[in-house]
Design a protein around this motif. Structure first.
Motif, PDB file in Angstrom:
ATOM      1  N   SER B 288       0.902  -1.257   0.064  1.00 57.51           N
ATOM      2  CA  SER B 288      -0.084  -0.017   0.104  1.00 57.51           C
ATOM      3  C   SER B 288       0.946   1.238  -0.010  1.00 57.51           C
ATOM      4  O   SER B 288       0.581   2.243  -0.756  1.00 57.51           O
ATOM      5  CB  SER B 288      -0.724  -0.004   1.198  1.00 57.51           C
ATOM      6  OG  SER B 288      -1.728   0.986   1.246  1.00 57.51           O
ATOM      7  N   VAL B 289       2.010   1.276   0.839  1.00 52.96           N
ATOM      8  CA  VAL B 289       2.778   2.395   0.725  1.00 52.96           C
ATOM      9  C   VAL B 289       3.562   2.523  -0.385  1.00 52.96           C
ATOM     10  O   VAL B 289       3.920   3.566  -0.958  1.00 52.96           O
ATOM     11  CB  VAL B 289       3.804   2.204   2.117  1.00 52.96           C
ATOM     12  CG1 VAL B 289       4.828   3.334   2.134  1.00 52.96           C
ATOM     13  CG2 VAL B 289       2.939   2.221   3.430  1.00 52.96           C
ATOM     14  N   ALA B 290       3.921   1.515  -1.110  1.00 53.25           N
ATOM     15  CA  ALA B 290       4.691   1.396  -2.233  1.00 53.25           C
ATOM     16  C   ALA B 290       3.703   1.975  -3.285  1.00 53.25           C
ATOM     17  O   ALA B 290       4.392   2.860  -4.451  1.00 53.25           O
ATOM     18  CB  ALA B 290       5.168   0.084  -2.629  1.00 53.25           C
ATOM     19  N   ALA B 291       2.460   1.758  -3.354  1.00 52.94           N
ATOM     20  CA  ALA B 291       1.649   2.244  -4.335  1.00 52.94           C
ATOM     21  C   ALA B 291       1.529   3.569  -4.277  1.00 52.94           C
ATOM     22  O   ALA B 291       1.616   4.420  -5.048  1.00 52.94           O
ATOM     23  CB  ALA B 291       0.153   1.697  -4.310  1.00 52.94           C
ATOM     24  N   LYS B 292       1.439   4.252  -2.771  1.00 50.81           N
ATOM     25  CA  LYS B 292       1.205   5.603  -2.850  1.00 50.81           C
ATOM     26  C   LYS B 292       2.802   6.507  -3.031  1.00 50.81           C
ATOM     27  O   LYS B 292       2.570   7.571  -3.772  1.00 50.81           O
ATOM     28  CB  LYS B 292       1.234   5.678  -1.177  1.00 50.81           C
ATOM     29  CG  LYS B 292       1.319   7.487  -0.673  1.00 50.81           C
ATOM     30  CD  LYS B 292       1.259   7.413   0.717  1.00 50.81           C
ATOM     31  CE  LYS B 292       0.861   8.624   1.408  1.00 50.81           C
ATOM     32  NZ  LYS B 292       0.914   8.858   2.854  1.00 50.81           N
ATOM     33  N   ALA B 293       3.791   5.680  -2.740  1.00 48.27           N
ATOM     34  CA  ALA B 293       5.151   6.293  -3.358  1.00 48.27           C
ATOM     35  C   ALA B 293       5.302   6.431  -4.761  1.00 48.27           C
ATOM     36  O   ALA B 293       5.825   7.374  -5.236  1.00 48.27           O
ATOM     37  CB  ALA B 293       6.313   5.428  -2.608  1.00 48.27           C
ATOM     38  N   ALA B 294       4.891   5.223  -5.393  1.00 49.20           N
ATOM     39  CA  ALA B 294       4.896   5.362  -6.940  1.00 49.20           C
ATOM     40  C   ALA B 294       3.982   6.529  -7.558  1.00 49.20           C
ATOM     41  O   ALA B 294       4.234   7.180  -8.330  1.00 49.20           O
ATOM     42  CB  ALA B 294       4.340   4.212  -7.499  1.00 49.20           C
ATOM     43  N   ALA B 295       2.665   6.576  -6.753  1.00 44.48           N
ATOM     44  CA  ALA B 295       1.994   7.515  -7.195  1.00 44.48           C
ATOM     45  C   ALA B 295       2.382   8.947  -7.175  1.00 44.48           C
ATOM     46  O   ALA B 295       2.181  10.000  -7.733  1.00 44.48           O
ATOM     47  CB  ALA B 295       0.472   7.713  -6.512  1.00 44.48           C
ATOM     48  N   LEU B 296       3.106   9.276  -5.823  1.00 41.30           N
ATOM     49  CA  LEU B 296       3.957  10.550  -5.582  1.00 41.30           C
ATOM     50  C   LEU B 296       4.800  11.039  -6.762  1.00 41.30           C
ATOM     51  O   LEU B 296       4.974  12.032  -7.323  1.00 41.30           O
ATOM     52  CB  LEU B 296       4.496  10.689  -4.097  1.00 41.30           C
ATOM     53  CG  LEU B 296       3.473  10.606  -3.068  1.00 41.30           C
ATOM     54  CD1 LEU B 296       4.235  10.252  -1.816  1.00 41.30           C
ATOM     55  CD2 LEU B 296       3.216  12.031  -3.022  1.00 41.30           C
ATOM     56  N   ALA B 297       5.631  10.026  -7.081  1.00 38.27           N
ATOM     57  CA  ALA B 297       6.759   9.983  -8.053  1.00 38.27           C
ATOM     58  C   ALA B 297       6.202  10.253  -9.209  1.00 38.27           C
ATOM     59  O   ALA B 297       6.627  11.088 -10.375  1.00 38.27           O
ATOM     60  CB  ALA B 297       7.418   8.704  -8.246  1.00 38.27           C
ATOM     61  N   ALA B 298       4.880   9.687  -9.726  1.00 40.37           N
ATOM     62  CA  ALA B 298       4.075   9.889 -10.862  1.00 40.37           C
ATOM     63  C   ALA B 298       3.639  11.275 -11.086  1.00 40.37           C
ATOM     64  O   ALA B 298       3.513  11.985 -12.082  1.00 40.37           O
ATOM     65  CB  ALA B 298       3.106   8.768 -11.187  1.00 40.37           C
ATOM     66  N   ASN B 299       3.129  11.917  -9.931  1.00 44.13           N
ATOM     67  CA  ASN B 299       2.639  13.284  -9.723  1.00 44.13           C
ATOM     68  C   ASN B 299       3.686  14.064 -10.014  1.00 44.13           C
ATOM     69  O   ASN B 299       3.530  15.351 -10.494  1.00 44.13           O
ATOM     70  CB  ASN B 299       1.922  13.295  -8.393  1.00 44.13           C
ATOM     71  CG  ASN B 299       0.848  14.451  -8.280  1.00 44.13           C
ATOM     72  OD1 ASN B 299       0.517  14.938  -9.270  1.00 44.13           O
ATOM     73  ND2 ASN B 299       0.634  15.051  -7.187  1.00 44.13           N
ATOM     74  N   ILE B 300       4.896  13.766  -9.631  1.00 45.66           N
ATOM     75  CA  ILE B 300       5.869  14.753  -9.983  1.00 45.66           C
ATOM     76  C   ILE B 300       6.346  14.968 -11.417  1.00 45.66           C
ATOM     77  O   ILE B 300       6.427  16.152 -11.991  1.00 45.66           O
ATOM     78  CB  ILE B 300       7.251  14.329  -9.011  1.00 45.66           C
ATOM     79  CG1 ILE B 300       7.192  14.611  -7.514  1.00 45.66           C
ATOM     80  CG2 ILE B 300       8.498  15.176  -9.755  1.00 45.66           C
ATOM     81  CD1 ILE B 300       8.243  14.043  -6.837  1.00 45.66           C
TER      82      ILE B 300
END
Lengths: 406, 592
Positions: B288-300
């Protein structure tokens, strides 16, 4: 020895005095705008206008001020209706130029956020949109004797009476007429809104036909007796943008000198294309767009024409026997009254004769009749059949006869 | 049958420029205009089965024992949880939210809610490859969603137009009809710029480590087991664009983002976990945290596209602070960096950058629009009234690398004299995070959390009366510091004071025996930092720190003799460079 020293000292002082730098007076900065790039966006009302102006300066603030000055410069010198129309007015403006470009904020009702900001070299260029109280600005110019007040001009040359006539019977055109009428009234014109529900007189209809002008607006204008008539037309359009229904309106207005039928002005204003529920707002927008331009054209043309004198239409009826003599007598009388000795013969038959003439010092058809009577040397006498504004219809000759339209 | 729904975001991008051409701004004065976003909360998966290599590390063993591949399942609940995490990072208050509700499709703008009747079916995609997923998304969008989207956008255009730049419209529009009716060029822009986001999570990778530790609890020796599951998630963010002229969605771009390693799943057990079932909760949390981190990177990466970045202008400059009319409604965060730009001789040039210090409340947009302004501090460069401001995509986390010197000496072992240590030269690495940005809290503005690791060599050999002589030790230092930065002018310079806790280790081998001497100490750590910020992503720093030991213990080997020691207060001087970290891994769990 001492004398030599004194001479050397004096020579030295002289050399220093001449060789030293002369104090150079710095020329005062020109308070006028550096930029002259302004476009008119919209006449938002008869007293206000919207302009988009570019300004230049060493700082953003200086560039904004320059843009504001540029917009005033535009109103004075450029566009379709500059305030300063002739060399006398421009010369008069010179005396207040510094004062205006130093104190001008009061004319601005609103200054937008920047629409553009760029640096070119060591200058900053900005674009703003401003709303200016043009009525207040004009009053200032009048108070400083730079331009004449409309009332003074009206008094001097006489401003025309104007009939606003709808090209078709509809609420849309009425709305457009109202918008234009508001502008005309504000500019001190005498405005008549002709309601086409009334009947025109049979005589007027026949007189119009006699002139060969079958335009209904012309007939109404003759009936109303105004100097000028403005025919207003509205066109509505529908469209689609990305599947959304849109509307657009345009208002066309043409102004004619009633007596002569000469077109004085013509203008079309358009609204933006919008997803609007109705056309009213768009017609008003288009009306605003056309009114200002139209009035400027009318005023310019009227002032030019009025110098030659006021235009009158004279129609004389006689019987066939006296027709030729009446024609000669009326024509000669009119020539004697005309400043440039010119009378236009529009139509002549056996018993009906139509003339157009420009006369100074004659205010209306009644004055014309009195003056004509004084100069008439034909058979019988002149009797008024009809007068309306700048149109005079007379019977000339002796004996009793009916009007015959050739 | 369980539905497999793919998360889609429909983004209706409204244009940056204003309505009529004469009233419009050009590209030097761009302002952000709210986009609409359709959210279908789910993600696409390559597979519902995740196999990760596991290993067991016994207490004090030199190597770990492989346990083969352990299998985990991504069930619907976990999928939904991950989907929420992804959505939460890719969306925000800057968007007008669109969603499917029973029987209707609804859009929430800033002040209004608009809906149209809708019979859009569910999207069904069983697990598969990214290309197949993209094809299914396109088909679903063009067949089912496009007709409804068009209707909703048309219905919502008036509300969204009214919410655009109200101040300028009210000032210039002469008639009520103009105020309320949308100009043709605005219609085209409102309807012709709609985007769809579809998220696909590729096969996650990672590893599992079961560690055995024998420790003393309440005087008794107990054996504990910890399970650490690290997960890496790769996210594909597919973007489609809606073409209102032909009512179809077209492929726009694909952004690929990595989460970085997320090892936040450590948990203690009294027993040794022998299969995935027993540590399933650890995996679920890490995923779940990895998904969040990936989304954060995608958002950048998403914000690098001008269509999705916030633009604004400098509305006023008061002292050191810049004010701009953006705030909570544009997802502005405390300490968010914004670049300042000018158009100079025809080119857009970056002239400086600033960081947000206050964030305007979005309620002001309705109550007092003129007061909706946030304050920025000019960090570096120049600023002028009405400079363009552009959001800089940022995670708030930097990693750094450097080198320097640390000092620590051994004084006592078991109450008897000892010596050794001294000055150590070595490498420094670590991470630092802007707490103000991560927590989005004004209180933490320019408060950073530094996690420092220093490894050095060069000290004198360790000798003690109690234990004898050992060789020259290596030195390791791990610091956890709260760092408060203070900017010096607007040149990119700053100084900071630090306070935290340090864990140090002196480790020396024995000239003969296999077991070496390890001296562990921990205590108060503090110091001063000087730095220069080249950009929000790249810094130079110098640290001068001190260490006050609170407790020192020693152990011979891994389970040999233990006792107490005394070390000197230490100091360290080091310098390094910091770099922006896009994929922030486990730090994503701290992001609010």
């Amino acid at each position: 020895m001492i004398r030599k020293l004194v001479i050397i000292a004096l020579l030295g002082a002289f050399a220093v005095g001449c060789g030293g730098k002369k104090a150079v007076k710095k020329a005062p900065a020109d308070p006028g705008p550096k930029s002259h790039m302004v476009t008119e966006v919209e006449s938002t009302s008869s007293a206000e206008t919207l302009l988009r102006a570019k300004g230049k300066g060493k700082s953003v603030k200086a560039a904004i001020e320059d843009a504001k000055k540029a917009s005033l410069w535009f109103l004075l010198h450029a566009g379709t209706k500059p305030f300063l129309k002739n060399s006398a007015e421009k010369e008069a403006f010179g005396s207040i130029r510094k004062d205006l470009y130093t104190n001008y904020d009061k004319y601005f009702r609103h200054v937008s956020d920047l629409k553009s900001k760029k640096k070119v070299g060591n200058m900053t260029e900005v674009e703003i949109v401003v709303r200016i109280d043009v009525a207040m600005f004009k009053d200032y110019l009048v108070s400083q004797n730079v331009i004449k007040a409309m009332e003074d001009v009206a008094e001097e040359v006489g401003m025309p009476s104007i009939a606003l006539i709808a090209a078709s019977n509809s609420q849309d055109v009425d709305l457009a007429r109202n918008v234009i009428g508001e502008y005309l009234t504000d500019r001190d014109f005498e405005v008549s809104v002709v309601e086409q529900t009334r009947k025109t007189s049979g005589l007027v209809n026949k007189l119009a036909k006699l002139s060969g002008n079958t335009d209904p607006a012309y007939v109404w204008a003759l009936e109303a007796g105004t100097d000028i008539y403005v025919e207003v037309k509205v066109n509505k359009e529908k469209g689609k943008v990305s599947g959304v229904a849109t509307k657009k309106a345009s208002v066309t207005a043409r102004a004619f000198e009633t007596a002569t039928g000469i077109q004085l002005a013509s203008s079309t204003g358009n609204s933006s294309e919008r997803a609007a529920s109705g056309h009213d707002g768009l017609i008003q927008e288009a009306g605003n767009a056309v009114a200002d331009k139209l009035i400027s054209q009318i005023r310019k043309k009227w002032l030019k024409e009025i110098k030659k004198g006021k235009a009158f239409k004279v129609i004389a009826f006689s019987d066939e026997e006296q027709g030729a003599q009446v024609d000669r007598a009326v024509y000669k009388a009119l020539i004697s009254m005309s400043a440039n000795k010119k009378v236009k013969r529009i139509a002549a038959g056996k018993s009906s004769f139509e003339y157009q003439v420009k006369l100074k010092d004659i205010n209306n058809a009644f004055d014309l009749l009195e003056a004509l009577k004084d100069r008439y040397s034909g058979p019988g006498e002149l009797t008024r059949e009809m007068e309306s504004g700048t149109m005079l219809v007379v019977k000339a000759g002796s004996g009793d006869f009916d009007i015959q339209f050739d | 049958m369980r539905k497999t729904i793919i998360t889609t975001l429909l983004l209706a991008a409204s244009p940056v420029l204003q309505a009529a051409e004469e009233l419009s701004t050009d590209s030097t004065q761009m302002k952000y205009e709210r986009k609409a976003l359709l959210q279908v909360p789910d993600i696409g998966l390559k597979s519902r089965t995740v196999k990760l290599p596991a290993r067991f590390c016994p207490h004090k063993a030199k190597s770990c024992v492989p346990l083969g591949l352990w299998e985990f399942k991504i069930d619907q609940e976990l999928e939904d949880q991950a989907s929420r995490q992804i959505m939460g990072r890719l969306t925000g208050k800057r968007y007008d939210l669109i969603r499917f509700l029973p029987g209707k499709m609804e859009m929430k703008t800033l002040f209004e809610t608009i809906d149209v009747p809708s019979k859009v079916g569910d999207f069904r995609f069983e697990t598969g490859k990214p290309k197949a997923f993209a094809a299914e998304v396109t088909k679903y969008l063009n067949v089912q969603v496009a007709p409804m989207m068009s209707k909703l956008l048309v219905k919502a255009k008036d509300a969204r137009y009214q919410e655009m730049d109200n101040k300028e419209k009210d000032t210039f529009l002469a008639t009520i009809a103009k105020e309320q009716s949308v100009p043709a060029d605005m219609i085209a822009r409102l309807l012709n710029s709609a985007f769809v986001f579809s998220e696909y999570v590729d096969q996650p990778s990672g590893s599992i480590e079961i560690r055995e530790d024998k420790v003393k609890r309440d005087g008794k020796k107990v054996t504990e087991y910890s399970a650490n599951v690290s997960v890496n998630a790769n996210l594909y963010l597919g973007i489609h664009r809606f073409n209102a002229e032909n009512n179809q969605f077209e492929a726009y771009k694909v952004i690929r983002a990595r989460s970085g390693s997320v090892s936040g799943g450590a948990q203690l057990y009294p027993f040794r976990p022998t299969n995935s079932v027993k540590i399933n909760s650890v995996f679920r949390n890490s995923f779940s945290v990895a998904a969040k981190a990936a989304a954060l990177a995608a958002n950048i990466d998403l914000k690098k596209d001008d269509n999705f970045a916030i633009f604004s202008t400098v509305d006023s400059i008061e002292g050191d602070y810049i004010a701009s009319s953006i705030g909570e409604a544009e997802d502005l965060r405390i300490d968010a960096p914004y670049y300042l730009m000018q158009n100079i001789d025809g080119k857009n040039v970056k002239t400086g950058w600033a960081k947000a210090r206050t964030v305007a409340d979005k309620d002001l947009l309705k109550k007092a629009p003129g007061e909706y302004q946030s304050q920025f501090w000019l960090v570096k460069g120049d600023v002028e009234y009405k400079d363009q401001m552009r959001e800089h995509p940022w995670s708030g986390v930097l990693w750094y690398l450097g080198g320097g010197q640390s000092y620590q000496e051994l004084l006592e072992i078991d109450g008897q004299d000892a010596s050794g240590g001294g000055e150590f030269a070595g490498v420094l690495f670590g991470t630092r995070m802007d707490l103000g940005y991560l927590f989005n809290a004004k209180f933490f503005s320019e408060s950073w959390f530094d996690m420092n690791v220093f490894i050095g060599v060069g000290g004198a050999a360790l000798n003690s009366v109690a234990l004898g002589n050992y060789n020259e030790p290596a030195f390791a230092q791990v610091d956890f510091d709260w760092v408060k930065r203070k900017h010096l002018g607007h040149f990119g310079l700053y100084w900071a004071y630090k306070l935290g806790w340090s864990f140090n280790a002196l480790a020396a081998s024995h000239p003969i025996n296999a077991d070496g001497l390890n001296v562990y100490s921990h205590g108060l750590h503090g110091g001063v930092q000087l730095g220069y910020l080249f950009t929000p992503n790249f810094e130079f720093f110098i640290n001068t720190d001190g260490f006050l030991p609170a407790s020192t213990r020693y152990i011979i080997g891994t389970d040999g003799q233990e006792g107490v020691g005394v070390v000197t207060p230490g100091y360290s001087i080091n310098a390094g460079l910091s770099f922006h970290m896009k994929s922030i891994g486990g730090f994503a769990s701290m992001m609010r």
